[in-house]
Each structure stands twice: as C-alpha cells, then as structure tokens.
Design a protein around this motif. Structure first.
Motif, PDB file in Angstrom:
ATOM      1  N   LEU A  98       0.968  -1.150  -0.050  1.00  0.00           N
ATOM      2  CA  LEU A  98       0.066  -0.052  -0.031  1.00  0.00           C
ATOM      3  C   LEU A  98       0.923   1.256   0.060  1.00  0.00           C
ATOM      4  O   LEU A  98       1.676   1.459   0.939  1.00  0.00           O
ATOM      5  N   GLU A  99       0.772   1.935  -1.282  1.00  0.00           N
ATOM      6  CA  GLU A  99       1.788   3.246  -1.246  1.00  0.00           C
ATOM      7  C   GLU A  99       1.214   4.219  -2.072  1.00  0.00           C
ATOM      8  O   GLU A  99       0.169   3.770  -2.988  1.00  0.00           O
ATOM      9  N   VAL A 100       1.490   5.377  -1.809  1.00  0.00           N
ATOM     10  CA  VAL A 100       0.689   6.653  -2.705  1.00  0.00           C
ATOM     11  C   VAL A 100       1.964   7.270  -2.995  1.00  0.00           C
ATOM     12  O   VAL A 100       2.873   7.546  -2.060  1.00  0.00           O
ATOM     13  N   ILE A 101       1.915   8.180  -4.055  1.00  0.00           N
ATOM     14  CA  ILE A 101       2.842   9.419  -4.295  1.00  0.00           C
ATOM     15  C   ILE A 101       1.978  10.542  -4.456  1.00  0.00           C
ATOM     16  O   ILE A 101       0.997  10.661  -5.005  1.00  0.00           O
ATOM     17  N   ALA A 102       2.091  11.479  -3.369  1.00  0.00           N
ATOM     18  CA  ALA A 102       1.214  12.543  -3.092  1.00  0.00           C
ATOM     19  C   ALA A 102       2.114  14.021  -3.431  1.00  0.00           C
ATOM     20  O   ALA A 102       3.096  14.038  -2.762  1.00  0.00           O
ATOM     21  N   GLN A 103       1.517  14.621  -4.505  1.00  0.00           N
ATOM     22  CA  GLN A 103       2.403  15.795  -4.820  1.00  0.00           C
ATOM     23  C   GLN A 103       1.505  17.145  -4.707  1.00  0.00           C
ATOM     24  O   GLN A 103       0.118  17.014  -5.035  1.00  0.00           O
ATOM     25  N   VAL A 104       2.016  18.364  -4.541  1.00  0.00           N
ATOM     26  CA  VAL A 104       1.439  19.600  -4.945  1.00  0.00           C
ATOM     27  C   VAL A 104       2.435  20.477  -5.740  1.00  0.00           C
ATOM     28  O   VAL A 104       3.613  20.408  -5.476  1.00  0.00           O
ATOM     29  N   ARG A 105       1.761  21.128  -6.843  1.00  0.00           N
ATOM     30  CA  ARG A 105       2.672  21.987  -7.687  1.00  0.00           C
ATOM     31  C   ARG A 105       1.951  23.387  -7.499  1.00  0.00           C
ATOM     32  O   ARG A 105       0.772  23.331  -7.888  1.00  0.00           O
ATOM     33  N   PRO A 106       2.717  24.515  -7.580  1.00  0.00           N
ATOM     34  CA  PRO A 106       4.088  24.420  -7.122  1.00  0.00           C
ATOM     35  C   PRO A 106       4.261  23.833  -5.597  1.00  0.00           C
ATOM     36  O   PRO A 106       3.202  23.882  -4.975  1.00  0.00           O
ATOM     37  N   SER A 107       5.356  23.152  -5.339  1.00  0.00           N
ATOM     38  CA  SER A 107       5.515  22.602  -3.993  1.00  0.00           C
ATOM     39  C   SER A 107       5.458  23.592  -2.942  1.00  0.00           C
ATOM     40  O   SER A 107       5.844  24.837  -2.914  1.00  0.00           O
ATOM     41  N   VAL A 108       4.852  23.313  -1.863  1.00  0.00           N
ATOM     42  CA  VAL A 108       4.582  24.173  -0.750  1.00  0.00           C
ATOM     43  C   VAL A 108       4.507  23.565   0.693  1.00  0.00           C
ATOM     44  O   VAL A 108       4.164  22.125   0.667  1.00  0.00           O
ATOM     45  N   GLU A 109       5.094  24.029   1.643  1.00  0.00           N
ATOM     46  CA  GLU A 109       4.564  23.526   2.987  1.00  0.00           C
ATOM     47  C   GLU A 109       3.283  24.137   3.573  1.00  0.00           C
ATOM     48  O   GLU A 109       3.481  25.185   3.520  1.00  0.00           O
ATOM     49  N   PHE A 110       2.468  23.344   4.043  1.00  0.00           N
ATOM     50  CA  PHE A 110       1.223  23.700   4.655  1.00  0.00           C
ATOM     51  C   PHE A 110       1.231  24.389   5.777  1.00  0.00           C
ATOM     52  O   PHE A 110       1.642  23.711   6.796  1.00  0.00           O
ATOM     53  N   PRO A 111       0.750  25.596   6.301  1.00  0.00           N
ATOM     54  CA  PRO A 111       0.503  26.109   7.438  1.00  0.00           C
ATOM     55  C   PRO A 111      -0.452  25.458   8.274  1.00  0.00           C
ATOM     56  O   PRO A 111      -0.375  25.354   9.521  1.00  0.00           O
TER      57      PRO A 111
END
Length: 175
Positions: A98-111
């Motif tokens: 069980l694995e996933v690749i999760a991305q956000v574009r553009p990359s960001v660290e969430f407050p």
C-alpha cells in the motif's frame, strides 16, 4: 475545485506509457518502496494493480477541497492551507504494498496540515489482532520517516495529517 486531469498509465517491461492523453508520467518519479522496510516493520501487503499507474490531478485553492483517487485514497485540503490555486496530485503505482505518491505543484509547506487517507477497502484488511500500522515517508535516498497515522474505526483506511507531500507507504508491526 476542479479535476484537471485523470491519466491511465500502463507499465510494460519497465516503460510507462500514457493512454488517451498528451501527458506523461513525471520524469524521475520515485515508485516507493523499493527499499527495505524500516527495522522492525514490514510493508503492508496490499497490492495495487500489476500493470497500471493511475494519477489524479485536482486544482484546489484557498477555499480548500479534496482530491479523490478511484482506489479510495484522498487528500483533504482544509480552507486556508494554500493561499492560491495549486495542483494536487495522487499517484498509485503498481506495487505489492500500500503506497501512494502525493504531490502539490508548485511545491509548498502547509501552515495547516492536509489529511492524507490511504484506503485498503476492497484490496486487503488490517488484521484484528495487536497490529500497529504506521505511514512512512519514503525519501529519495531510501531513508524512512515515521509520520504516524490512525486506522479508521471501520478499519478500511489509515489517515495522517501532513505539512508537506511526498512518497508514502504503509508499514505494519506486530507488538
């Protein structure tokens, strides 16, 4: 929130090809976990399809929203987690785990943390005995970071709050 792309990718002989779209799998995509599980743990045996990568892209803005993958995985983005539109991506690679690749574009660290839910529904289960389940971030260098997680009451998923997105795999350990 709007779904901007759903791609069906077949992997044959180690070569990925996109069908029905003019896009491709991100070059250099790390399919996890290709390294041994952390000491004392084993990757949870919950296979995805042997031949396909399914990628879902969803644009989410400051109002928040949810990325829903056909396999049941999701990313819940609360209101205010991003200050402008970002493309959130969930990829499920062919794997016996069980694995996933999760991305956000553009990359960001969430407050405000986003919630990643990894589903086992319809593929495998969490045993009822004294089993501990944890989500691990699998880094490009093969190192693992325990990011926690809580198995849902119905035992069909594990949810973990995250301040950044990466590659994640589920490990289990009998205590």
């Amino acid at each position: 929130m709007r779904c901007t792309c759903r791609r069906l990718v077949f992997v044959v002989g180690g070569i990925a090809a996109v069908l029905g779209a003019s896009c491709s799998v991100q070059e250099g995509l790390l399919l996890t976990p290709r390294t041994p599980a952390p000491e004392g743990w084993s990757w949870h045996p919950c296979p995805s399809s042997d031949l396909q990568i399914i990628q879902v892209d969803t644009t989410i803005g400051p109002q928040g929203g949810t990325v829903r993958h056909p396999s049941g995985h999701s990313i819940l983005v609360p209101e205010g987690a991003v200050s402008e539109d970002h493309v959130f991506v969930l990829i499920v690679p062919p794997s016996p785990h069980l694995e996933v690749i999760a991305q956000v574009r553009p990359s960001v660290e969430f407050p405000e943390p986003v919630m990643l839910t990894m589903s086992v529904a319809g593929r495998c289960t969490f045993p009822e005995d004294s089993l501990t389940a944890r989500v691990f971030r699998v880094n490009r260098d093969g190192a693992h970071d325990d990011v926690g997680g809580e198995v849902t009451q119905d035992r069909t998923a594990i949810a973990v709050p995250l301040n950044r997105l990466s590659n994640y795999a589920l490990a289990t350990n009998r205590q």
